[in-house]
Design an enzyme around this catalytic site. Structure first.
Site, mmCIF file in Angstrom:
data_model
loop_
_atom_site.group_PDB
_atom_site.id
_atom_site.type_symbol
_atom_site.label_atom_id
_atom_site.label_comp_id
_atom_site.label_asym_id
_atom_site.label_seq_id
_atom_site.Cartn_x
_atom_site.Cartn_y
_atom_site.Cartn_z
ATOM 1 N N HIS A 10 0.485 -0.744 0.212
ATOM 2 C CA HIS A 10 0.360 0.301 0.010
ATOM 3 C C HIS A 10 0.742 1.083 0.200
ATOM 4 O O HIS A 10 1.880 1.586 0.408
ATOM 5 C CB HIS A 10 -1.204 0.340 0.940
ATOM 6 C CG HIS A 10 -0.282 0.091 2.808
ATOM 7 N ND1 HIS A 10 0.596 1.477 3.416
ATOM 8 C CD2 HIS A 10 -0.027 -0.685 3.715
ATOM 9 C CE1 HIS A 10 1.024 0.891 4.553
ATOM 10 N NE2 HIS A 10 0.388 -0.219 4.095
ATOM 11 N N GLU A 83 -2.804 -7.385 6.779
ATOM 12 C CA GLU A 83 -1.534 -6.965 7.766
ATOM 13 C C GLU A 83 -1.279 -8.468 9.239
ATOM 14 O O GLU A 83 -2.547 -8.807 9.320
ATOM 15 C CB GLU A 83 -1.708 -5.833 8.498
ATOM 16 C CG GLU A 83 -0.045 -5.123 9.736
ATOM 17 C CD GLU A 83 1.163 -5.222 8.685
ATOM 18 O OE1 GLU A 83 1.560 -6.145 8.366
ATOM 19 O OE2 GLU A 83 1.610 -3.402 9.156
#
Length: 198
Positions: A10, A83
Protein backbone atom coordinates in the site's frame (compact mmCIF):
# COMPACT_ATOMS: atom_id res chain seq x y z
CA UNK A 1 0.64 -22.44 -17.21
CA UNK A 2 2.59 -20.02 -15.05
CA UNK A 3 0.85 -17.20 -13.21
CA UNK A 4 2.30 -13.76 -12.52
CA UNK A 5 1.58 -12.40 -9.04
CA UNK A 6 2.36 -8.71 -8.64
CA UNK A 7 2.77 -8.02 -4.91
CA UNK A 8 2.11 -4.38 -4.11
CA UNK A 9 2.62 -2.63 -0.81
CA UNK A 10 0.00 0.00 0.00
CA UNK A 11 1.00 3.63 -0.45
CA UNK A 12 2.03 5.98 2.38
CA UNK A 13 -0.06 7.14 5.33
CA UNK A 14 0.65 9.83 7.94
CA UNK A 15 1.62 7.39 10.71
CA UNK A 16 4.30 5.68 8.59
CA UNK A 17 7.55 5.32 10.51
CA UNK A 18 6.14 6.57 13.81
CA UNK A 19 3.26 4.26 14.76
CA UNK A 20 3.06 0.47 14.50
CA UNK A 21 -0.41 0.43 12.98
CA UNK A 22 -0.99 -3.28 12.45
CA UNK A 23 -4.68 -3.88 11.89
CA UNK A 24 -5.95 -0.77 13.66
CA UNK A 25 -8.88 0.81 11.79
CA UNK A 26 -8.95 4.25 10.26
CA UNK A 27 -5.44 4.33 8.80
CA UNK A 28 -5.94 5.91 5.39
CA UNK A 29 -3.58 7.20 2.72
CA UNK A 30 -1.98 10.59 3.17
CA UNK A 31 -2.05 13.16 0.39
CA UNK A 32 1.40 11.95 -0.66
CA UNK A 33 0.12 8.37 -0.50
CA UNK A 34 -2.75 9.14 -2.85
CA UNK A 35 -0.25 10.56 -5.34
CA UNK A 36 1.88 7.41 -4.93
CA UNK A 37 -1.15 5.18 -5.54
CA UNK A 38 -2.03 7.11 -8.71
CA UNK A 39 1.58 6.89 -9.95
CA UNK A 40 1.62 3.16 -9.20
CA UNK A 41 -1.64 2.64 -11.11
CA UNK A 42 -0.18 4.52 -14.07
CA UNK A 43 3.04 2.46 -13.99
CA UNK A 44 1.04 -0.77 -13.88
CA UNK A 45 -1.12 0.02 -16.92
CA UNK A 46 1.21 -2.07 -19.10
CA UNK A 47 -0.08 -5.13 -17.23
CA UNK A 48 -3.46 -6.63 -18.03
CA UNK A 49 -4.68 -7.86 -14.66
CA UNK A 50 -7.21 -10.67 -14.38
CA UNK A 51 -8.03 -9.41 -10.87
CA UNK A 52 -7.00 -6.87 -8.24
CA UNK A 53 -7.10 -8.36 -4.75
CA UNK A 54 -6.51 -6.45 -1.54
CA UNK A 55 -6.05 -6.70 2.18
CA UNK A 56 -9.23 -5.55 3.95
CA UNK A 57 -7.49 -2.57 5.59
CA UNK A 58 -8.30 0.95 4.37
CA UNK A 59 -4.81 1.93 3.23
CA UNK A 60 -4.56 -1.19 1.07
CA UNK A 61 -8.10 -0.84 -0.30
CA UNK A 62 -7.45 2.77 -1.31
CA UNK A 63 -4.27 1.78 -3.10
CA UNK A 64 -6.02 -1.13 -4.79
CA UNK A 65 -8.91 1.11 -5.86
CA UNK A 66 -6.57 3.34 -7.90
CA UNK A 67 -5.07 0.30 -9.62
CA UNK A 68 -8.42 -1.39 -10.25
CA UNK A 69 -9.96 1.81 -11.67
CA UNK A 70 -7.15 2.07 -14.23
CA UNK A 71 -7.91 -1.52 -15.30
CA UNK A 72 -11.73 -1.21 -15.26
CA UNK A 73 -11.88 -3.87 -12.53
CA UNK A 74 -13.47 -4.09 -9.10
CA UNK A 75 -11.33 -4.66 -5.99
CA UNK A 76 -11.75 -8.07 -4.39
CA UNK A 77 -10.99 -8.37 -0.66
CA UNK A 78 -8.66 -11.25 0.22
CA UNK A 79 -8.33 -11.87 3.95
CA UNK A 80 -5.02 -13.73 3.57
CA UNK A 81 -3.43 -10.45 2.38
CA UNK A 82 -4.21 -8.75 5.70
CA UNK A 83 -1.49 -7.10 7.76
CA UNK A 84 0.23 -9.06 10.52
CA UNK A 85 -1.91 -9.25 13.65
CA UNK A 86 0.27 -7.26 16.05
CA UNK A 87 -1.98 -7.83 19.05
CA UNK A 88 -1.31 -5.45 21.95
CA UNK A 89 1.34 -3.58 19.95
CA UNK A 90 -1.11 -2.24 17.35
CA UNK A 91 -1.28 1.54 17.62
CA UNK A 92 1.88 1.84 19.75
CA UNK A 93 4.57 4.33 18.85
CA UNK A 94 7.90 2.81 17.78
CA UNK A 95 9.74 4.99 20.30
CA UNK A 96 7.63 3.56 23.13
CA UNK A 97 8.50 -0.03 22.13
CA UNK A 98 12.25 0.61 21.97
CA UNK A 99 14.03 -1.28 24.75
CA UNK A 100 11.15 -3.69 25.40
CA UNK A 101 12.76 -7.19 25.49
CA UNK A 102 9.75 -8.72 23.69
CA UNK A 103 10.11 -6.11 20.91
CA UNK A 104 13.83 -6.80 20.60
CA UNK A 105 13.18 -10.55 20.37
CA UNK A 106 10.46 -9.99 17.74
CA UNK A 107 12.85 -8.04 15.56
CA UNK A 108 15.66 -10.59 15.82
CA UNK A 109 13.71 -13.87 15.75
CA UNK A 110 10.58 -13.45 13.63
CA UNK A 111 10.49 -17.19 12.89
CA UNK A 112 9.29 -17.97 16.41
CA UNK A 113 8.66 -14.73 18.33
CA UNK A 114 5.23 -13.13 18.34
CA UNK A 115 3.68 -9.86 19.46
CA UNK A 116 1.66 -10.17 22.68
CA UNK A 117 -1.73 -11.54 21.64
CA UNK A 118 -0.74 -11.43 17.98
CA UNK A 119 0.50 -13.52 15.08
CA UNK A 120 4.01 -14.73 14.32
CA UNK A 121 5.55 -13.87 10.96
CA UNK A 122 5.80 -17.60 10.27
CA UNK A 123 2.01 -17.84 10.63
CA UNK A 124 1.64 -14.96 8.19
CA UNK A 125 4.00 -16.76 5.82
CA UNK A 126 1.84 -19.89 5.99
CA UNK A 127 -1.31 -17.96 5.07
CA UNK A 128 0.48 -16.13 2.25
CA UNK A 129 1.86 -19.40 0.88
CA UNK A 130 -1.64 -20.85 0.96
CA UNK A 131 -3.02 -17.75 -0.76
CA UNK A 132 -0.37 -17.79 -3.49
CA UNK A 133 -0.99 -21.45 -4.27
CA UNK A 134 -4.75 -20.94 -4.42
CA UNK A 135 -4.43 -17.89 -6.69
CA UNK A 136 -1.82 -19.60 -8.89
CA UNK A 137 -4.36 -22.29 -9.65
CA UNK A 138 -7.32 -19.93 -10.06
CA UNK A 139 -5.47 -17.54 -12.38
CA UNK A 140 -3.26 -19.98 -14.29
CA UNK A 141 -1.57 -18.24 -17.20
CA UNK A 142 -2.76 -14.79 -16.09
CA UNK A 143 -1.49 -11.82 -14.08
CA UNK A 144 -2.98 -10.76 -10.74
CA UNK A 145 -2.35 -7.71 -8.52
CA UNK A 146 -2.17 -8.37 -4.77
CA UNK A 147 -2.17 -5.30 -2.51
CA UNK A 148 -0.83 -6.03 0.95
CA UNK A 149 1.66 -4.89 3.63
CA UNK A 150 5.45 -4.84 3.96
CA UNK A 151 5.96 -7.72 6.40
CA UNK A 152 3.38 -9.91 4.68
CA UNK A 153 5.06 -9.35 1.30
CA UNK A 154 8.44 -10.01 2.92
CA UNK A 155 7.07 -13.30 4.28
CA UNK A 156 5.94 -14.35 0.78
CA UNK A 157 9.24 -13.37 -0.83
CA UNK A 158 11.24 -15.10 1.90
CA UNK A 159 9.31 -18.29 1.21
CA UNK A 160 9.98 -18.03 -2.53
CA UNK A 161 13.69 -17.38 -1.90
CA UNK A 162 14.05 -20.13 0.69
CA UNK A 163 15.03 -17.64 3.42
CA UNK A 164 14.05 -17.67 7.06
CA UNK A 165 11.77 -14.78 8.03
CA UNK A 166 14.49 -13.97 10.59
CA UNK A 167 16.23 -12.24 7.65
CA UNK A 168 13.31 -9.86 7.07
CA UNK A 169 15.45 -6.76 7.66
CA UNK A 170 17.90 -7.65 4.88
CA UNK A 171 15.65 -6.30 2.14
CA UNK A 172 13.22 -3.41 1.85
CA UNK A 173 9.59 -3.31 0.72
CA UNK A 174 8.79 0.39 0.38
CA UNK A 175 5.35 2.02 0.23
CA UNK A 176 3.76 1.76 -3.24
CA UNK A 177 6.46 -0.67 -4.39
CA UNK A 178 5.96 -3.74 -6.53
CA UNK A 179 7.56 -7.15 -6.34
CA UNK A 180 6.77 -9.87 -8.86
CA UNK A 181 6.50 -13.63 -8.34
CA UNK A 182 6.20 -16.17 -11.14
CA UNK A 183 4.27 -19.21 -9.92
CA UNK A 184 3.84 -22.59 -11.58
CA UNK A 185 3.47 -26.29 -10.86
CA UNK A 186 7.28 -26.30 -10.50
CA UNK A 187 7.27 -23.73 -7.69
CA UNK A 188 7.99 -20.00 -7.32
CA UNK A 189 10.53 -17.61 -8.80
CA UNK A 190 11.16 -14.03 -7.68
CA UNK A 191 11.19 -11.91 -10.84
CA UNK A 192 11.71 -8.54 -9.12
CA UNK A 193 11.61 -6.90 -5.71
CA UNK A 194 10.76 -3.48 -4.31
CA UNK A 195 10.46 -1.65 -7.63
CA UNK A 196 9.25 1.94 -7.43
CA UNK A 197 6.68 3.35 -9.85
CA UNK A 198 8.48 5.05 -12.74
Amino acid sequence: MDSVLVLLRHASHDRLGSVLCGRMPGVTLSEAGRREADALALALRRHRFAAVLSSPLERALETAAAIAASQALAVEVEEDLNELDLGAWAGRRFEDLRGDPAWDLWNSARSHARPPGGESMTEAQVRMTRCIERLRRRYAGRTVALVSHADVIKAALSHALGLSVDFHARFEIAPASRSVLIAGEWGLKVHSMNEAAE
